[in-house]
Design an enzyme around this catalytic site. Structure first.
Site, PDB file in Angstrom:
ATOM      1  N   HIS A 189      -9.377   1.568   4.627  1.00 16.09           N
ATOM      2  CA  HIS A 189      -8.132   1.656   5.399  1.00 16.09           C
ATOM      3  C   HIS A 189      -8.349   2.583   6.602  1.00 16.09           C
ATOM      4  CE1 HIS A 189      -3.987   2.538   6.468  1.00 16.09           C
ATOM      5  NE2 HIS A 189      -3.665   1.440   5.838  1.00 16.09           N
ATOM      6  N   ASN A 206       0.882  -1.169   0.000  1.00 21.77           N
ATOM      7  CA  ASN A 206       0.000   0.000   0.000  1.00 21.77           C
ATOM      8  C   ASN A 206       0.919   1.216   0.000  1.00 21.77           C
ATOM      9  OD1 ASN A 206      -1.733   2.096   0.492  1.00 21.77           O
ATOM     10  ND2 ASN A 206      -2.326   1.425   2.557  1.00 21.77           N
ATOM     11  N   TRP A 207       0.994   1.847  -1.152  1.00 26.63           N
ATOM     12  CA  TRP A 207       1.939   2.969  -1.298  1.00 26.63           C
ATOM     13  C   TRP A 207       1.475   4.227  -0.572  1.00 26.63           C
ATOM     14  CZ3 TRP A 207       4.006   3.173  -7.064  1.00 26.63           C
ATOM     15  CH2 TRP A 207       4.732   2.002  -7.320  1.00 26.63           C
ATOM     16  N   LYS A 208       0.195   4.282  -0.229  1.00 20.14           N
ATOM     17  CA  LYS A 208      -0.378   5.478   0.411  1.00 20.14           C
ATOM     18  C   LYS A 208      -0.153   6.709  -0.478  1.00 20.14           C
ATOM     19  CE  LYS A 208       0.037   3.134   4.791  1.00 20.14           C
ATOM     20  NZ  LYS A 208       0.143   3.176   6.240  1.00 20.14           N
ATOM     21  N   GLY A 248       2.779   2.101  10.744  1.00 20.45           N
ATOM     22  CA  GLY A 248       3.767   3.164  10.618  1.00 20.45           C
ATOM     23  C   GLY A 248       4.510   3.481  11.903  1.00 20.45           C
ATOM     24  N   GLU A 306      -6.653   4.871   7.740  1.00 26.58           N
ATOM     25  CA  GLU A 306      -6.356   6.277   7.452  1.00 26.58           C
ATOM     26  C   GLU A 306      -7.536   6.948   6.743  1.00 26.58           C
ATOM     27  OE1 GLU A 306      -2.667   5.462   5.472  1.00 26.58           O
ATOM     28  OE2 GLU A 306      -1.795   4.855   7.385  1.00 26.58           O
ATOM     29  N   GLU A 355      -5.307  -4.838  10.357  1.00 23.35           N
ATOM     30  CA  GLU A 355      -4.243  -3.876  10.610  1.00 23.35           C
ATOM     31  C   GLU A 355      -4.499  -3.142  11.924  1.00 23.35           C
ATOM     32  OE1 GLU A 355      -2.243  -2.663   6.659  1.00 23.35           O
ATOM     33  OE2 GLU A 355      -3.955  -1.350   6.932  1.00 23.35           O
ATOM     34  N   SER A 399       3.528  -2.332  10.155  1.00 19.15           N
ATOM     35  CA  SER A 399       4.972  -2.451  10.364  1.00 19.15           C
ATOM     36  C   SER A 399       5.551  -3.807   9.959  1.00 19.15           C
ATOM     37  CB  SER A 399       5.335  -2.120  11.816  1.00 19.15           C
ATOM     38  OG  SER A 399       5.021  -0.771  12.112  1.00 19.15           O
ATOM     39  N   GLY A 421       2.970  -1.251   4.172  1.00 17.90           N
ATOM     40  CA  GLY A 421       3.077   0.169   3.868  1.00 17.90           C
ATOM     41  C   GLY A 421       4.513   0.551   3.548  1.00 17.90           C
ATOM     42  N   GLY A 422       5.184   1.140   4.512  1.00 15.84           N
ATOM     43  CA  GLY A 422       6.539   1.673   4.331  1.00 15.84           C
ATOM     44  C   GLY A 422       7.505   0.752   3.596  1.00 15.84           C
TER      45      GLY A 422
HETATM   46  P1  13P Z   1       3.207   0.227   7.562  1.00 14.67           P
HETATM   47  O1  13P Z   1       3.659  -1.092   6.954  1.00 14.67           O
HETATM   48  O2  13P Z   1       3.989   1.401   7.070  1.00 14.67           O
HETATM   49  O3  13P Z   1       3.103   0.128   9.051  1.00 14.67           O
HETATM   50  O4  13P Z   1       1.715   0.472   7.017  1.00 14.67           O
HETATM   51  C1  13P Z   1       0.794  -0.536   7.129  1.00 14.67           C
HETATM   52  C2  13P Z   1      -0.412  -0.152   6.368  1.00 14.67           C
HETATM   53  O5  13P Z   1      -1.139   0.734   6.752  1.00 14.67           O
HETATM   54  C3  13P Z   1      -0.693  -0.887   5.122  1.00 14.67           C
HETATM   55  O6  13P Z   1      -1.969  -0.609   4.666  1.00 14.67           O
END
Ligand code: 13P
Length: 250
Positions: A95, A10-12, A173, A97, A167, A213, A234-235
């Site tokens: 998500h 997930n590149w956000k 994050g 967010e 999640e 994470s 994510g990251g």
């Molecule tokens: P991180 O892997 O950066 O913690 O993000 C997880 C995430 O929100 C994937 O959708």
């Protein structure tokens, strides 16, 4: 039958279109794997160049969001038909967010899930508790509520094809990954909830990811759990580490 793992990035809100193409070029050889579905969920503006860059590879391109109406006066939104026409197969729905910053609710998540299925898009449906909820011991109750509303009026056949991403919000994050036991416990509870809503066969078919994470070092143990069918990353999906995560069992 064993469930096929699905490992998604997930590149956000990261990567311009040209950066997206460059990242796919870098990751292409690193994420090559036959026995896993590899999905890059990218910002809407990156979808078309990303699909072009991922042509003739095992990388599938997904979206990070979509709207639940067909078309019309919804300035700034992306419709399911637009995604399908561009060649998208997966879409992240709900998500945390989006829930936190864009006021998405369990009800809008449900509308989006139904609309995604109507267009043969596979939703990656997100759920997850806050730290307070975990500390107060209401995690499983809360997740069950999220799941039950997300799947309202979804048929068993559709549910069997869905992907759920568990999640925990406190793990996103933060570098604070859930323990393997915590992640497995909730993913199992989600599967049990699906069995309750539908039946054992649907519960056995649905794929449940862990996200929060995930790193090259935590992925092998997490993805080896009985009820964890991959990850939503994510990251680490923006780095070469994603290749190691996809190859977690090598
Ligand atoms: P991180 O892997 O950066 O913690 O993000 C997880 C995430 O929100 C994937 O959708």
């Amino acid at each position: 039958m064993a469930r096929r793992k699905i490992i998604a990035g997930n590149w956000k809100m990261n990567m311009t279109p040209s950066q997206a193409v460059a990242l796919i070029e870098t990751l292409k050889p690193l994420v090559k794997k036959d026995d896993v579905d590899v999905v890059f969920c990218v910002p809407a503006i990156d979808i078309i160049p990303a699909i072009e860059a991922a042509k003739d590879t095992n990388i599938q391109i997904g979206a990070e969001n979509m709207y639940f109406e067909e078309k019309g006066a919804y300035t700034g939104e992306i419709s399911p038909e637009m995604l399908v026409d561009a060649g998208v197969k997966y879409v992240i729905i709900g998500h945390s967010e989006r829930r936190e910053y864009f006021a998405e609710t369990d009800e809008t998540v449900n509308k989006k899930v139904l609309k995604a299925f109507e267009h043969d898009l596979t939703p990656i449906i997100c759920c997850g508790e806050t730290l307070t909820q975990r500390e107060q011991g209401v995690t499983i109750d809360f997740i069950r509520q999220q799941i039950k509303i997300a799947f309202l009026n979804v048929t068993a056949q559709q549910a069997a094809d869905a992907v759920i991403a568990y999640e925990p919000i406190w793990a996103i994050g933060t570098g604070k990954v859930a323990t393997t036991e915590q992640a497995q416990e909730v993913c199992k509870a989600i599967r049990d909830c699906i069995a309750e809503i539908y039946d054992e066969a649907t519960a056995a078919a649905i794929r449940i990811q862990y996200g929060g994470s995930v790193s090259a070092s935590s992925a092998p143990e997490l993805f080896a759990q009985a009820d964890i069918d991959g990850g939503l990353v994510g990251g680490a999906s923006l780095k070469k580490d994603f290749g190691q995560i996809v190859n977690y069992n090598k």
